[in-house]
Structures are given as structure tokens and as C-alpha cells.
Design a protein around this motif. Structure first.
Motif, PDB file in Angstrom:
ATOM      1  N   GLU A   1       0.848  -1.193   0.000  1.00 27.08           N
ATOM      2  CA  GLU A   1       0.000   0.000   0.000  1.00 27.08           C
ATOM      3  C   GLU A   1       0.882   1.241   0.000  1.00 27.08           C
ATOM      4  O   GLU A   1       2.073   1.182   0.291  1.00 27.08           O
ATOM      5  CB  GLU A   1      -0.932   0.011   1.211  1.00 27.08           C
ATOM      6  CG  GLU A   1      -0.200   0.105   2.533  1.00 27.08           C
ATOM      7  CD  GLU A   1      -1.141   0.180   3.725  1.00 27.08           C
ATOM      8  OE1 GLU A   1      -2.353   0.308   3.509  1.00 27.08           O
ATOM      9  OE2 GLU A   1      -0.651   0.119   4.867  1.00 27.08           O
TER      10      GLU A   1
ATOM     11  N   ARG B   1       1.047   4.973   1.693  1.00 24.94           N
ATOM     12  CA  ARG B   1       0.519   5.858   2.725  1.00 24.94           C
ATOM     13  C   ARG B   1       1.186   7.227   2.605  1.00 24.94           C
ATOM     14  O   ARG B   1       2.405   7.312   2.513  1.00 24.94           O
ATOM     15  CB  ARG B   1       0.810   5.308   4.127  1.00 24.94           C
ATOM     16  CG  ARG B   1       0.127   4.010   4.468  1.00 24.94           C
ATOM     17  CD  ARG B   1       0.504   3.622   5.900  1.00 24.94           C
ATOM     18  NE  ARG B   1       0.226   2.228   6.174  1.00 24.94           N
ATOM     19  CZ  ARG B   1       0.774   1.548   7.182  1.00 24.94           C
ATOM     20  NH1 ARG B   1       1.638   2.159   7.990  1.00 24.94           N
ATOM     21  NH2 ARG B   1       0.471   0.277   7.365  1.00 24.94           N
TER      22      ARG B   1
ATOM     23  N   ASP C   1      -3.964  13.222   1.159  1.00 25.08           N
ATOM     24  CA  ASP C   1      -3.254  11.999   1.539  1.00 25.08           C
ATOM     25  C   ASP C   1      -3.689  10.800   0.696  1.00 25.08           C
ATOM     26  O   ASP C   1      -3.537   9.653   1.100  1.00 25.08           O
ATOM     27  CB  ASP C   1      -3.456  11.697   3.023  1.00 25.08           C
ATOM     28  CG  ASP C   1      -4.928  11.484   3.390  1.00 25.08           C
ATOM     29  OD1 ASP C   1      -5.788  11.542   2.473  1.00 25.08           O
ATOM     30  OD2 ASP C   1      -5.214  11.254   4.581  1.00 25.08           O
ATOM     31  N   ASP C   2      -4.224  11.093  -0.499  1.00 23.27           N
ATOM     32  CA  ASP C   2      -4.708  10.018  -1.365  1.00 23.27           C
ATOM     33  C   ASP C   2      -4.129  10.194  -2.766  1.00 23.27           C
ATOM     34  O   ASP C   2      -3.100  10.841  -2.946  1.00 23.27           O
ATOM     35  CB  ASP C   2      -6.242   9.998  -1.393  1.00 23.27           C
ATOM     36  CG  ASP C   2      -6.847  11.358  -1.780  1.00 23.27           C
ATOM     37  OD1 ASP C   2      -6.113  12.210  -2.349  1.00 23.27           O
ATOM     38  OD2 ASP C   2      -8.033  11.584  -1.513  1.00 23.27           O
ATOM     39  N   HIS C   3      -4.832   9.640  -3.781  1.00 17.78           N
ATOM     40  CA  HIS C   3      -4.321   9.644  -5.152  1.00 17.78           C
ATOM     41  C   HIS C   3      -4.135  11.046  -5.733  1.00 17.78           C
ATOM     42  O   HIS C   3      -3.455  11.212  -6.735  1.00 17.78           O
ATOM     43  CB  HIS C   3      -5.269   8.840  -6.051  1.00 17.78           C
ATOM     44  CG  HIS C   3      -6.622   9.493  -6.208  1.00 17.78           C
ATOM     45  ND1 HIS C   3      -7.619   9.362  -5.266  1.00 17.78           N
ATOM     46  CD2 HIS C   3      -7.111  10.296  -7.186  1.00 17.78           C
ATOM     47  CE1 HIS C   3      -8.685  10.051  -5.664  1.00 17.78           C
ATOM     48  NE2 HIS C   3      -8.400  10.623  -6.815  1.00 17.78           N
ATOM     49  N   ARG C   4      -4.707  12.060  -5.110  1.00 16.50           N
ATOM     50  CA  ARG C   4      -4.529  13.433  -5.601  1.00 16.50           C
ATOM     51  C   ARG C   4      -3.132  13.962  -5.308  1.00 16.50           C
ATOM     52  O   ARG C   4      -2.680  14.912  -5.931  1.00 16.50           O
ATOM     53  CB  ARG C   4      -5.572  14.356  -4.962  1.00 16.50           C
ATOM     54  CG  ARG C   4      -7.016  14.050  -5.358  1.00 16.50           C
ATOM     55  CD  ARG C   4      -7.961  14.847  -4.481  1.00 16.50           C
ATOM     56  NE  ARG C   4      -7.860  14.441  -3.085  1.00 16.50           N
ATOM     57  CZ  ARG C   4      -8.370  15.115  -2.059  1.00 16.50           C
ATOM     58  NH1 ARG C   4      -8.989  16.262  -2.272  1.00 16.50           N
ATOM     59  NH2 ARG C   4      -8.241  14.660  -0.818  1.00 16.50           N
ATOM     60  N   ASN C   5      -2.459  13.365  -4.347  1.00 20.58           N
ATOM     61  CA  ASN C   5      -1.119  13.803  -3.975  1.00 20.58           C
ATOM     62  C   ASN C   5      -0.113  13.341  -5.029  1.00 20.58           C
ATOM     63  O   ASN C   5      -0.090  12.173  -5.407  1.00 20.58           O
ATOM     64  CB  ASN C   5      -0.761  13.216  -2.604  1.00 20.58           C
ATOM     65  CG  ASN C   5       0.528  13.777  -2.062  1.00 20.58           C
ATOM     66  OD1 ASN C   5       1.611  13.477  -2.569  1.00 20.58           O
ATOM     67  ND2 ASN C   5       0.426  14.593  -1.024  1.00 20.58           N
TER      68      ASN C   5
ATOM     69  N   TYR D   1       2.141  10.493  -4.052  1.00 27.28           N
ATOM     70  CA  TYR D   1       1.397   9.226  -4.153  1.00 27.28           C
ATOM     71  C   TYR D   1       1.432   8.716  -5.594  1.00 27.28           C
ATOM     72  O   TYR D   1       1.694   7.537  -5.856  1.00 27.28           O
ATOM     73  CB  TYR D   1      -0.048   9.442  -3.698  1.00 27.28           C
ATOM     74  CG  TYR D   1      -0.928   8.200  -3.739  1.00 27.28           C
ATOM     75  CD1 TYR D   1      -1.254   7.524  -2.563  1.00 27.28           C
ATOM     76  CD2 TYR D   1      -1.451   7.713  -4.943  1.00 27.28           C
ATOM     77  CE1 TYR D   1      -2.062   6.395  -2.591  1.00 27.28           C
ATOM     78  CE2 TYR D   1      -2.250   6.588  -4.977  1.00 27.28           C
ATOM     79  CZ  TYR D   1      -2.554   5.936  -3.806  1.00 27.28           C
ATOM     80  OH  TYR D   1      -3.359   4.814  -3.847  1.00 27.28           O
TER      81      TYR D   1
END
Length: 289
Positions: free
Chosen positions: A50, A52, A62-66, A69
Motif C-alpha cells: 500500500e 501511505r 493523503d490520497d491519489h490526488r497527492n 502518491y
């Protein structure tokens, strides 16, 4: 195992837009350089497969927009990595400031993961992957000083500027890059002299660098956001040697050659703006270390 990476901000010494491309992007010609204002990333390998993202800044997703990431996701898929990673981002670069903070975080993630997972990818290969994430990521992989063309992903490293102080001020507003480009009228703009800036850098001429700063997006942003125009005027009034907006804004930066001026300008701007920084020029890609 963990890896630490520095993610420096960039400023535009020259930003020109040539035309709109068939793919919807704009063809640009920019000279960018790094400054000693940086985020810091700590990358830790996870057994669980995963990604994080951790940050104490509420404006950092803190998700796929970062973008960090996205960097990890692309590398995992490209290289067949089945382990996970935790990426802790300590933000110093203001968010949505025209300083490539998110792009530099993505570039730092690419460099850090290349080491963490022993991928053996070259800087050129990392920069090519970075181009898939965002237009500024390729430059941020290298750092230093460079001409960026295409939509910003074609990078040619050039001579760094002489060391000086850089004072930055960001008003408490956000500026949409897409909005600024939408309102850019290429028939009625003053194009910066990119060639003159390259020559000034080659000659290490501080005066010529100051004289040839230029950003074709600046007038659009200044006309729509008077706070940015006010900050630029105040920075000039307090004695900066040259002042320009970075990227699509809203951050304004000024060059100061002598340290004796720095405190006066910094303290003067703090009366108008909360986010003010006084840092040194980096300019050389080796300074990423």
C-alpha cells in the motif's frame, strides 16, 4: 529501511508562453532555478502492499490526488514492486504558491524510491516518469537551473545564477493556473527575453539577471488579484533589487544581493503578509544533496 529526501522549491527567472498546442497544453519556454526553501520527505518501506501519505498540513491530500502518491504508484506498476511505502511529507513550501511544491515532492519521491527499492533508474529515466505526473516534475527531478520547453517537461541544464538572497511573499489567496492560462491573450503580451537571461546566467551577471526577469503570466494575475500587485510594489519599495511573480502566482519573489538589506525587506513585508521567507539561491543540481 528508510530514506530521506529534500524537495526544494523553484522560481521562474523567465517564463514565456509561445502558443497553444493541439493537445490543449501551452508551448512554453521557461528558465527555472531552485532555492533553499524545501519540503522534506521520509520514505519508509512497508511489507503491506500500500501507499501511505502523511502530512500535518491540512491542505495536502493523503490520497491519489497527492503527486508523491502518484509517483509511488507509477514506480510500483512500472517496476513490479509488491511492497508498500509510507511517505511522510514535512511541508515548508506554501501550497498552491507557484513554487512547484507538489511537483518537487513528487520528484523527491521518485528519487527516494529509486534508492529505497534499489531500482537503478537514471535521472533521465526518473525525469521521463515525472513528465507523466506533471509538467514541472521533470525539472524538479534534476533541480539546479534549466531551460524547460514543450509543456515544461523537456529539460536542458544551464549555468546557475550567482548566489544571492531571495525573499518570497505569498498572500493568503490561491490562484488557479488553468484560470490564468485561460485569460492569457497571446496577441497582447510582452514576451520576456529568454536568450538574454541565458547569457546573463552564463556571464554570472547579477545586474543582467535582474534586468531580464520576466513572466508572461504576471500581468494576467496582477490584474485579477490586486493583493499580488500590492505585494510586488511593497517589495520594490522596501528595496529589493528586482521583483517578479513566480509561475502563475500568487507568490512574489525579490532578489537582494547584500545581506544588510534582507532584514529590512523581510520585516517590512511581514506587516502585509504572513508567509514571508528569506532564503539563499541554490541553482546548482548538486545542492539537492
Amino acid at each position: 529501511m528508510r530514506v530521506l529526501e529534500k524537495a526544494p522549491a523553484k522560481i521562474n527567472l523567465s517564463l514565456d508562453v509561445l502558443h497553444k498546442r493541439p493537445d490543449g497544453y501551452h508551448e512554453v519556454q521557461m528558465i527555472m532555478t531552485t532555492i533553499d526553501l524545501a519540503d522534506h520527505l521520509e520514505l519508509t518501506e512497508l511489507e503491506k502492499d500500500e501507499i501511505r501519505i502523511m502530512s500535518h498540513n491540512r491542505f495536502v491530500p493523503d490520497d491519489h490526488r497527492n503527486l508523491a502518491y502518484q509517483a509511488a504508484k507509477i514506480l510500483k506498476e512500472r517496476c513490479g514492486i509488491k511492497k508498500g511505502v509510507s511517505i511522510s511529507i514535512t511541508k515548508t513550501i506554501p501550497v498552491a504558491a507557484g513554487l512547484a511544491g507538489g511537483s518537487s515532492d513528487a520528484a523527491a519521491a521518485l528519487r527516494g524510491l529509486n534508492r529505497l527499492w534499489n531500482l537503478g533508474l537514471s535521472m533521465n529515466e526518473l525525469a521521463e516518469i515525472g513528465a507523466e505526473i506533471g509538467s514541472d516534475v521533470s525539472f524538479c527531478v534534476y533541480g539546479g537551473t534549466a531551460i524547460a520547453t514543450g509543456r515544461g517537461e523537456k529539460i536542458q541544464l544551464i549555468s546557475p545564477p550567482p548566489h544571492c538572497w531571495v525573499i518570497l511573499a505569498k498572500p493568503t489567496i490561491g490562484v488557479s493556473t488553468a484560470e490564468i492560462y485561460r485569460h492569457l491573450d497571446l496577441k497582447n503580451v510582452k514576451h520576456p527575453n529568454v536568450d538574454a537571461m541565458v547569457k546573463a546566467l552564463e556571464n554570472k551577471s547579477y545586474e543582467d539577471i535582474c534586468d531580464n526577469l520576466g513572466n508572461v503570466l504576471e500581468d494576467v494575475t496582477l490584474s485579477r488579484y490586486p493583493e499580488v500587485a500590492m505585494l510586488k510594489e511593497q517589495m520594490k519599495r522596501f528595496g529589493a533589487d528586482a521583483v517578479l511573480m513566480s509561475g502563475s502566482g500568487p507568490t512574489v519573489f525579490g532578489f537582494v544581493q547584500y545581506e544588510s538589506k534582507v532584514s529590512r525587506i523581510y520585516n517590512g513585508l511581514r506587516g502585509f503578509c504572513d508567509q514571508v521567507f528569506a532564503v539563499r539561491m541554490l541553482g546548482d543540481c548538486q545542492d539537492l544533496d
